[in-house]
Design a protein around this motif. Structure first.
Motif, PDB file in Angstrom:
ATOM      1  N   ALA A   1      -7.229  -4.469  -0.385  1.00  0.00           N
ATOM      2  CA  ALA A   1      -7.907  -4.064  -1.622  1.00  0.00           C
ATOM      3  C   ALA A   1      -7.116  -2.926  -2.265  1.00  0.00           C
ATOM      4  CB  ALA A   1      -9.330  -3.618  -1.322  1.00  0.00           C
ATOM      5  N   LEU A   2      -6.873  -3.033  -3.571  1.00  0.00           N
ATOM      6  CA  LEU A   2      -6.119  -2.023  -4.319  1.00  0.00           C
ATOM      7  C   LEU A   2      -6.985  -1.511  -5.466  1.00  0.00           C
ATOM      8  CD1 LEU A   2      -2.686  -3.896  -4.621  1.00  0.00           C
ATOM      9  CD2 LEU A   2      -3.366  -2.250  -2.861  1.00  0.00           C
ATOM     10  N   PHE A   3      -7.167  -0.190  -5.503  1.00  0.00           N
ATOM     11  CA  PHE A   3      -7.938   0.416  -6.594  1.00  0.00           C
ATOM     12  C   PHE A   3      -7.154   1.604  -7.141  1.00  0.00           C
ATOM     13  CE2 PHE A   3     -10.952   3.449  -8.367  1.00  0.00           C
ATOM     14  CZ  PHE A   3     -11.699   2.633  -9.204  1.00  0.00           C
TER      15      PHE A   3
ATOM     16  N   GLY B   1     -11.920   7.723   0.032  1.00  0.00           N
ATOM     17  CA  GLY B   1     -13.044   8.045   0.899  1.00  0.00           C
ATOM     18  C   GLY B   1     -14.328   7.353   0.486  1.00  0.00           C
ATOM     19  N   LYS B   2     -14.672   7.407  -0.797  1.00  0.00           N
ATOM     20  CA  LYS B   2     -15.911   6.798  -1.282  1.00  0.00           C
ATOM     21  C   LYS B   2     -15.832   5.283  -1.226  1.00  0.00           C
ATOM     22  CE  LYS B   2     -20.037   7.393  -3.002  1.00  0.00           C
ATOM     23  NZ  LYS B   2     -20.274   8.065  -4.295  1.00  0.00           N
ATOM     24  N   GLY B   3     -14.640   4.730  -1.534  1.00  0.00           N
ATOM     25  CA  GLY B   3     -14.492   3.277  -1.463  1.00  0.00           C
ATOM     26  C   GLY B   3     -14.653   2.756  -0.055  1.00  0.00           C
ATOM     27  N   ALA B   4     -14.091   3.456   0.926  1.00  0.00           N
ATOM     28  CA  ALA B   4     -14.245   3.054   2.326  1.00  0.00           C
ATOM     29  C   ALA B   4     -15.714   3.089   2.734  1.00  0.00           C
ATOM     30  CB  ALA B   4     -13.410   3.962   3.225  1.00  0.00           C
ATOM     31  N   TYR B   5     -16.441   4.086   2.263  1.00  0.00           N
ATOM     32  CA  TYR B   5     -17.878   4.184   2.570  1.00  0.00           C
ATOM     33  C   TYR B   5     -18.625   2.951   2.042  1.00  0.00           C
ATOM     34  CZ  TYR B   5     -22.725   5.698   1.989  1.00  0.00           C
ATOM     35  OH  TYR B   5     -24.088   5.761   2.002  1.00  0.00           O
ATOM     36  N   HIS B   6     -18.307   2.528   0.830  1.00  0.00           N
ATOM     37  CA  HIS B   6     -18.979   1.363   0.247  1.00  0.00           C
ATOM     38  C   HIS B   6     -18.675   0.081   1.032  1.00  0.00           C
ATOM     39  CE1 HIS B   6     -20.745   3.339  -3.129  1.00  0.00           C
ATOM     40  NE2 HIS B   6     -19.598   3.661  -3.712  1.00  0.00           N
TER      41      HIS B   6
ATOM     42  N   LEU C   1      -9.560   0.347   6.805  1.00  0.00           N
ATOM     43  CA  LEU C   1      -8.470   1.307   6.957  1.00  0.00           C
ATOM     44  C   LEU C   1      -8.061   1.748   5.553  1.00  0.00           C
ATOM     45  CD1 LEU C   1      -6.358   2.774   8.712  1.00  0.00           C
ATOM     46  CD2 LEU C   1      -4.863   0.783   8.418  1.00  0.00           C
ATOM     47  N   ALA C   2      -8.373   2.998   5.200  1.00  0.00           N
ATOM     48  CA  ALA C   2      -8.099   3.517   3.854  1.00  0.00           C
ATOM     49  C   ALA C   2      -6.893   4.444   3.898  1.00  0.00           C
ATOM     50  CB  ALA C   2      -9.315   4.256   3.322  1.00  0.00           C
ATOM     51  N   ARG C   3      -5.909   4.136   3.070  1.00  0.00           N
ATOM     52  CA  ARG C   3      -4.687   4.944   3.033  1.00  0.00           C
ATOM     53  C   ARG C   3      -4.189   5.084   1.597  1.00  0.00           C
ATOM     54  NH1 ARG C   3      -0.695   2.862   7.952  1.00  0.00           N
ATOM     55  NH2 ARG C   3      -1.966   3.600   9.712  1.00  0.00           N
ATOM     56  N   ASN C   4      -3.203   5.972   1.439  1.00  0.00           N
ATOM     57  CA  ASN C   4      -2.569   6.148   0.143  1.00  0.00           C
ATOM     58  C   ASN C   4      -1.509   5.083  -0.089  1.00  0.00           C
ATOM     59  OD1 ASN C   4      -1.474   7.062  -2.233  1.00  0.00           O
ATOM     60  ND2 ASN C   4      -0.688   8.974  -1.411  1.00  0.00           N
ATOM     61  N   ASN C   5      -0.590   4.930   0.867  1.00  0.00           N
ATOM     62  CA  ASN C   5       0.530   3.998   0.729  1.00  0.00           C
ATOM     63  C   ASN C   5       0.390   2.808   1.654  1.00  0.00           C
ATOM     64  OD1 ASN C   5       1.921   5.709  -1.157  1.00  0.00           O
ATOM     65  ND2 ASN C   5       2.535   7.004   0.564  1.00  0.00           N
ATOM     66  N   LEU C   6       0.885   1.680   1.195  1.00  0.00           N
ATOM     67  CA  LEU C   6       0.868   0.477   2.020  1.00  0.00           C
ATOM     68  C   LEU C   6       1.829   0.625   3.197  1.00  0.00           C
ATOM     69  CD1 LEU C   6      -0.248  -0.536  -0.817  1.00  0.00           C
ATOM     70  CD2 LEU C   6       0.537  -2.797  -0.085  1.00  0.00           C
ATOM     71  N   PRO C   7       1.454   0.123   4.385  1.00  0.00           N
ATOM     72  CA  PRO C   7       2.324   0.246   5.563  1.00  0.00           C
ATOM     73  C   PRO C   7       3.405  -0.830   5.557  1.00  0.00           C
ATOM     74  CG  PRO C   7       0.349  -0.933   6.146  1.00  0.00           C
ATOM     75  CD  PRO C   7       0.202  -0.569   4.691  1.00  0.00           C
TER      76      PRO C   7
ATOM     77  N   ARG D   1     -11.224  -7.067   8.758  1.00  0.00           N
ATOM     78  CA  ARG D   1     -10.317  -5.928   8.654  1.00  0.00           C
ATOM     79  C   ARG D   1      -9.837  -5.827   7.212  1.00  0.00           C
ATOM     80  NH1 ARG D   1      -5.083  -3.360  11.459  1.00  0.00           N
ATOM     81  NH2 ARG D   1      -3.763  -4.734  10.224  1.00  0.00           N
ATOM     82  N   ILE D   2     -10.113  -4.687   6.586  1.00  0.00           N
ATOM     83  CA  ILE D   2      -9.775  -4.479   5.187  1.00  0.00           C
ATOM     84  C   ILE D   2      -8.822  -3.301   5.091  1.00  0.00           C
ATOM     85  CG2 ILE D   2     -10.655  -4.057   2.860  1.00  0.00           C
ATOM     86  CD1 ILE D   2     -13.383  -4.982   3.903  1.00  0.00           C
ATOM     87  N   LEU D   3      -7.669  -3.537   4.506  1.00  0.00           N
ATOM     88  CA  LEU D   3      -6.707  -2.478   4.244  1.00  0.00           C
ATOM     89  C   LEU D   3      -6.904  -2.064   2.793  1.00  0.00           C
ATOM     90  CD1 LEU D   3      -3.589  -4.107   5.948  1.00  0.00           C
ATOM     91  CD2 LEU D   3      -5.383  -2.710   6.983  1.00  0.00           C
ATOM     92  N   TYR D   4      -7.377  -0.834   2.609  1.00  0.00           N
ATOM     93  CA  TYR D   4      -7.770  -0.376   1.282  1.00  0.00           C
ATOM     94  C   TYR D   4      -6.847   0.764   0.854  1.00  0.00           C
ATOM     95  CZ  TYR D   4     -10.523   2.256  -2.144  1.00  0.00           C
ATOM     96  OH  TYR D   4     -10.927   2.956  -3.246  1.00  0.00           O
ATOM     97  N   PHE D   5      -6.254   0.635  -0.348  1.00  0.00           N
ATOM     98  CA  PHE D   5      -5.250   1.603  -0.806  1.00  0.00           C
ATOM     99  C   PHE D   5      -5.584   2.102  -2.208  1.00  0.00           C
ATOM    100  CE2 PHE D   5      -3.288  -1.522   2.003  1.00  0.00           C
ATOM    101  CZ  PHE D   5      -2.814  -0.691   3.019  1.00  0.00           C
ATOM    102  N   SER D   6      -5.445   3.422  -2.388  1.00  0.00           N
ATOM    103  CA  SER D   6      -5.668   4.048  -3.685  1.00  0.00           C
ATOM    104  C   SER D   6      -4.880   5.354  -3.731  1.00  0.00           C
ATOM    105  CB  SER D   6      -7.158   4.332  -3.908  1.00  0.00           C
ATOM    106  OG  SER D   6      -7.356   5.031  -5.126  1.00  0.00           O
TER     107      SER D   6
END
Length: 395
Positions: free
Chosen positions: A354-356, A324-329, A336-342, A312-317
């Motif tokens: 993961a933070l980009f 969207g492209k990072g989640a695809y990779h 789970l790709a979002r703007n803000n951390l929960p 399970r990867i929480l990815y934020f940018s």
């Protein structure tokens, strides 16, 4: 047998030729009239001036904050200061602000997580700042003459970089365009023929991102055609020239042809750039050479740190495209790709974060704490950190 003459055949052909010649003449007369009207209401500088443009390459700038160096006439900004800011300045010979209307910064390598501003200092030691707009992989020319603070004698210029650097930024140079129309006109014309990089609609027409949005090519040519048709109608009513359907179609087709030539020229330029960028490279090297190559490289390093089994990867940018492209990779992992951390209550032990190109998140290395807004913090292990982007594993 008597010879029959056709006295009207030659004059009729001559009239037809004149009507076809009238089509381009009316078209370009319309373009000239509209150009003068546009300049009258939109040109805020002087019509005539003897002041020459000023320009400097990026190597002429000095880093005041952040980390950077000069390389082959360019300034490379590779790191920001503690407040996520970098400042590069230039102290040219003093000049009068009223003599220059437009500032052009040539910059490459910026991402949506970076904000830029133009700073200037006057002789009376007053400092002013104006935001720069990043669009279509370039900074838009800044019509600084519209800023009421652009006045007096200018002694310092600077560019400010804020945010998070995903990759080094190259400052190729800065130029100041003369406030006179003859001095600025070549640049205005050049913008019409500047390359518009490939977009989703480029297969149909040129969007006009390289020029002012006030006059995109399709709209401009459409207005020119309408005025040319109106002029032909006026000439017909005044009985100066007959209204001929062939002439009408000639005006329309001429506008169409000009747009098509502009479109084809743009595609050929893009084809050459695409060939230089991708030809002969492997699948991985093509991804690295693309505009989102930094994102691809980051995701490649992230996947190398992940276990083989689905994680399970929480990815934020902050950037929607990068999410969207990072989640695809990262697929087939559970992403789970979002703007803000929960809230921390929604994050489980063993999760990867993961933070980009993400602002507002801090990592306390001594206490192994990841912190963000609303005093949220969680215990994590730092797996790797590269150019402000990072991967963590939750304790």
């Amino acid at each position: 047998m008597p010879i029959q003459l056709e006295p009207h055949s030659v004059p009729s052909k001559k009239i037809l030729r004149q009507e076809w010649l009238a089509a381009p003449l009316l078209f370009f007369a319309s373009a000239l009239i509209l150009s003068l009207v546009y300049l009258q209401y939109n040109w805020s500088g002087k019509w005539i001036s003897n002041v020459k443009p000023l320009s400097w390459n990026g190597a002429a700038l000095t880093m005041n904050k952040g980390q950077g160096y000069s390389d082959q006439g360019k300034l490379v900004i590779k790191g920001l200061a503690d407040q996520n800011i970098a400042v590069a300045s230039l102290s040219p010979p003093a000049f009068q602000a009223k003599d220059y209307s437009t500032i052009v910064w040539s910059v490459s390598g910026a991402t949506p997580s970076v904000e830029m501003e133009f700073l200037w200092r006057t002789a009376d030691n007053r400092v002013f700042v104006h935001p720069l707009v990043w669009r279509a992989n370039t900074l838009e020319p800044l019509e600084i003459v519209k800023d009421e603070n652009w006045r007096g004698q200018i002694i310092d210029l600077a560019i400010i970089v804020k945010g998070t650097l995903a990759a080094p930024i190259l400052v190729n140079g800065i130029s100041l365009e003369s406030a006179s129309l003859p001095g600025a006109l070549p640049h205005m014309v050049k913008k019409w023929f500047a390359l518009d990089r490939w977009q989703g609609t480029s297969i149909n027409f040129v969007d006009g991102d390289a020029i002012d949005k006030n006059a995109p090519p399709v709209l401009a040519v459409a207005v020119i055609i309408l005025l040319a048709l109106a002029l032909s109608l006026i000439l017909a009513i005044a009985k100066i020239m007959p209204l001929n359907i062939a002439m009408v179609w000639g005006i329309v087709l001429l506008g169409w042809f000009i747009l098509d030539v502009r479109w084809q020229a743009n595609l050929f330029q893009q084809l050459e750039l695409t060939h230089q960028q991708f030809a002969g490279k492997s699948w991985e090297d093509k991804h690295l050479a693309a505009e989102d190559g930094t994102l691809f490289d980051f995701m490649k390093k992230v996947k190398a740190k992940l276990p083989a089994a689905n994680s399970r990867i929480l990815y934020f940018s902050d950037d929607a495209y990068s999410r969207g492209k990072g989640a695809y990779h990262l697929y087939p992992h559970n992403v789970l790709a979002r703007n803000n951390l929960p809230p921390t209550s929604q994050i489980k032990t063993g999760d990867y974060i993961a933070l980009f190109a993400k602002k507002g998140v801090k990592y306390d290395r001594s206490h192994q704490l990841l912190m963000w807004s609303d005093e949220q913090s969680i215990k994590v292990d730092l797996l790797f950190l590269a150019e402000g982007n990072a991967l963590f594993k939750v304790h």
